[in-house]
Design a protein around this motif. Structure first.
Motif, short mmCIF file in Angstrom:
data_model
loop_
_atom_site.label_atom_id
_atom_site.label_comp_id
_atom_site.label_asym_id
_atom_site.label_seq_id
_atom_site.Cartn_x
_atom_site.Cartn_y
_atom_site.Cartn_z
N ASN A 67 0.83 -1.20 0.00
CA ASN A 67 0.00 0.00 0.00
C ASN A 67 0.87 1.26 0.00
OD1 ASN A 67 -2.68 1.24 0.17
ND2 ASN A 67 -1.96 1.94 2.17
N ALA A 106 2.33 1.69 -3.49
CA ALA A 106 1.29 2.16 -4.41
C ALA A 106 1.02 3.65 -4.21
CB ALA A 106 0.01 1.35 -4.24
N THR A 107 0.97 4.07 -2.97
CA THR A 107 0.77 5.49 -2.66
C THR A 107 1.93 6.32 -3.20
OG1 THR A 107 -0.53 4.98 -0.70
CG2 THR A 107 0.45 7.17 -0.80
N THR A 147 -0.47 4.91 -7.72
CA THR A 147 -1.15 3.85 -8.46
C THR A 147 -1.96 3.01 -7.48
OG1 THR A 147 -0.82 2.18 -10.18
CG2 THR A 147 0.73 2.14 -8.34
N GLU A 148 -2.65 2.02 -7.99
CA GLU A 148 -3.43 1.10 -7.17
C GLU A 148 -2.59 -0.12 -6.79
OE1 GLU A 148 -6.55 1.68 -6.17
OE2 GLU A 148 -6.59 3.58 -7.25
N TRP A 191 -3.34 -3.27 -6.68
CA TRP A 191 -3.49 -4.40 -7.59
C TRP A 191 -2.60 -4.26 -8.82
CZ3 TRP A 191 -4.90 -3.46 -12.53
CH2 TRP A 191 -5.59 -2.27 -12.80
N SER A 192 -2.35 -3.02 -9.27
CA SER A 192 -1.56 -2.84 -10.48
C SER A 192 -0.09 -3.23 -10.27
CB SER A 192 -1.65 -1.40 -10.97
OG SER A 192 -0.96 -0.52 -10.11
#
Length: 77
Positions: A58, A61-62, A66-67, A69-70
């Motif tokens: 997480n 991604a932050t 991005t997300e 899952w990506s």
């Protein structure tokens, strides 16, 4: 999950983190700061040496905007 599948997923994560970081023109140090992680930890993720926690996923991604899952989705290059 078999050991080979887990290694494959770590490889996908490593490739995606490095690719997205480079696309965003971030150094490992800049990504680490944006993610709240240590630079050497980011490097070890990019080398597929780490079994990353959900919290770290997480944070990455932050930092990469991005997300989560990506980061785990194999890219079609």
């Amino acid at each position: 999950m078999a050991a080979g599948e887990a290694k494959h997923l770590r490889d996908v994560l490593a490739r995606n983190v490095r690719t997205l970081r480079q696309e965003r023109r971030l150094s490992q140090e800049q990504l680490a700061a944006a993610s709240g992680l240590h630079r050497t930890y980011v490097g070890s993720i990019e080398r597929s040496e780490r079994n990353v926690s959900l919290d770290s996923l997480n944070a990455l991604a932050t930092g990469l905007s991005t997300e989560v899952w990506s980061l785990l989705q194999p890219r079609r290059d």
